[in-house]
Design an enzyme around this catalytic site. Structure first.
Site, PDB file in Angstrom:
ATOM      1  CG  ASP A  73      -2.260   0.566   0.970  1.00 40.29           C
ATOM      2  OD1 ASP A  73      -2.300   1.604   0.291  1.00 40.29           O
ATOM      3  OD2 ASP A  73      -3.275   0.035   1.453  1.00 40.29           O
ATOM      4  CG  ASP A 131      -9.770   1.834  -0.951  1.00 38.73           C
ATOM      5  OD1 ASP A 131      -8.734   1.930  -1.646  1.00 38.73           O
ATOM      6  OD2 ASP A 131      -9.756   1.601   0.259  1.00 38.73           O
TER       7      ASP A 131
END
Ligand code: GLA
Length: 518
Positions: free
Chosen positions: A261, A324
């Site tokens: 990430d 997302d």
């Protein structure tokens, strides 16, 4: 009216309604008001999933042959190179290869009813992820309460649901497996690292190696997550300044996949500076390459700095192309059209992905998902939108990573995940992602060029009303007669000379494959 007649009449009305709004084939089964287009796998063997598999010299090899059909199936691989062997009862190919090269093998799957045979290329060299990853990830259903037993149950469900027989192979844990500094929950606190600086798992994961051994024993692979900053997005310990130790730990634990990430790296680097954006990924991929096992690298930095243009160069095997998809539960539908259709066509993303490095528009958000309010509920996507979701993902060669509850798969969700002709588009070994060829009002036509010379074509309707969508051969770069097959229904539609028109329901899709007729 008697009760039986009323119920027969209402089912007939329901079926008629869905036949008009979703399909031209009225005989398809309707479950809970959703039309299931995917035919059930037949009793004879069919070999599914990827046709090409990359491995580095010396790395442990694990590939379970995905095949549907009545069990038991006997598996055999002809021309398997030295160093590998196949267990005829399980279809697991294991061992390791010393010599780089491309090995063309033939897989055979035989049962009491028949035999399937298919070429399988094993490419031993530097390149992994020769087709998009297929698997399951914990985030959108289990978010911050994932545990060892949830992961083991997910692996079991991958097998018992039959998803493994369609080519799904990764069982990936997302955020929240490491210690969380300052947490009130005692299962999340403890020593962040061991005396050698290697990261520890929290108490919800008492035996990482035991867990990956279990996942591997089923013929599956295991994935893990961390961030280049000090903390992950959910505030757990991440890899900053301990990258070497943490990757060594992941390798020792037996992981095959790392999602890396960005979270909290903004404190270290400037996201507006390309070099800063690239630095953590260059570092982690160089460390991953030194390990004695193959670990796929998935970049998760939400598309910053047009990551698709350089994700492969910094060692990524896939890179998230947007934020997302399910950041807002109610907004999944909007995000699907925006981050899928719009980002991909606006930035011509198909130009940058291919074998070894894939655009990643995030997970398949179908089935039961967390609503971020402590409940697990059905996806907010309509059935048509779910067909659109899976179709678009396979056209753009996206990883097919399901992130709903795999232990609670309803028949409709399973049918979306296991249509082998749709999966064949996603996993096509040529690895050329599809793109949009035309847009008229709310309708769009997308094409993907496939290895056998055929084309996958998606007829999409983003509008609120059912409408006709036409694929013109001129737009598709085709001439002459084409055999047209409907992929969701797995039915031939006949031969067509210069166009094909279908009625497409609101927010829905018709997925086709076209082969030239001589
Ligand atoms: C970010 C990622 C998600 C998920 C979470 C975990 O938001 O984009 O996919 O990994 O972090 O905290």
């Amino acid at each position: 009216m008697n009760k039986r007649i009323v119920s027969a009449l209402s089912s007939a009305i329901l079926i008629a309604f869905f036949s008009i709004s979703c399909s031209t084939a009225p005989e398809k089964p309707v479950v809970d008001g959703k039309i299931i287009l995917t035919p059930k796998p037949g009793p004879s063997p069919r070999i599914n999933g990827t046709r090409v598999f990359g491995v580095r010299p010396g790395s442990p090899f694990l590939f379970k042959i995905p095949a549907t059909g009545t069990k038991p199936i006997n598996y055999e691989v002809v021309n398997l190179p030295e160093g590998l062997s196949c267990d005829p009862a399980t279809g697991m190919i294991t061992g390791s290869l010393v010599k780089p090269g491309e090995y063309r093998t033939t897989i055979r799957a035989t049962n009491s009813i028949g035999r399937a045979e298919r070429e399988f290329r094993i490419v031993c060299g530097d390149e992994l992820a020769l087709t998009p990853h297929m698997g399951w990830n914990s985030w959108y259903v289990w978010e911050n309460h994932v545990t060892d037993s949830i992961m083991r149950a997910a692996a079991d469900a991958m097998v018992s649901s039959g998803m493994i027989d369609h080519g799904y192979m990764y069982i990936n844990i997302d955020d929240c497996w490491s210690v969380k500094p300052g947490a009130k929950d005692s299962s999340l606190i403890g020593e962040a690292r061991n005396s050698a600086g290697m990261v520890n798992s929290n108490k919800r994961f008492p035996d990482m190696k035991g867990m990956t051994d279990y996942i591997h024993s089923l013929g599956l692979k295991a994935g893990i997550y961390t961030s280049p900053g000090e903390l992950t997005c959910a505030g757990h310990v991440a890899a900053y300044k301990f990258e070497e130790q943490d990757v060594a730990r992941f390798a020792e634990w037996g992981y095959d996949f790392l999602k890396y990430d960005w979270c909290s790296y903004s404190k270290v680097g400037n996201k507006d500076v390309l070099e800063d954006l690239q630095r953590p990924y260059l570092l982690i991929s160089s460390i991953l390459k030194k390990q004695k096992r193959d670990i796929i690298l998935n970049l998760c930095q939400y598309g910053m700095g047009d990551v698709w243009k350089w994700g492969k160069q910094v060692g990524g095997n896939s890179w998230r192309t947007a934020g997302d998809l399910g950041g807002s539960f109610e907004g999944i539908g909007t995000a699907l059209f925006r981050d899928g259709f719009d980002v991909y066509s606006r930035d011509s993303l198909h130009l940058y992905a291919g074998p070894g490095g894939w655009n990643d528009p995030d997970y398949l958000l179908i089935g039961y998902l967390s609503n971020w309010k402590g409940q697990t509920v059905p996806t907010p996507l309509t059935p048509n939108e779910q067909y659109t979701h899976v179709s678009l993902w396979s056209l753009v060669a996206a990883p097919l990573i399901f992130s709903g509850d795999i232990t609670r798969l309803d028949e409709f969700t399973l049918s979306l995940l296991t249509n082998d002709e749709i999966i064949d588009v996603d996993q096509d070994p040529l690895g050329k992602p599809g793109y949009r060829v035309s847009k008229t009002g709310d309708t769009e036509v997308w094409i993907r060029i496939l290895e056998d010379g055929s084309k996958a074509v998606g007829l999409f309707n983003r509008g609120e009303k059912e409408t006709e969508v036409t694929a013109l051969w001129d737009d598709l770069g085709l001439t002459g007669k084409q055999k047209v097959r409907d992929l969701w229904r797995q039915e031939d539609q006949g031969n067509y000379s210069d166009r094909y028109t279908a009625s497409v329901p609101e927010h829905g899709v018709v997925m086709l494959r076209l082969w030239p007729v001589n």
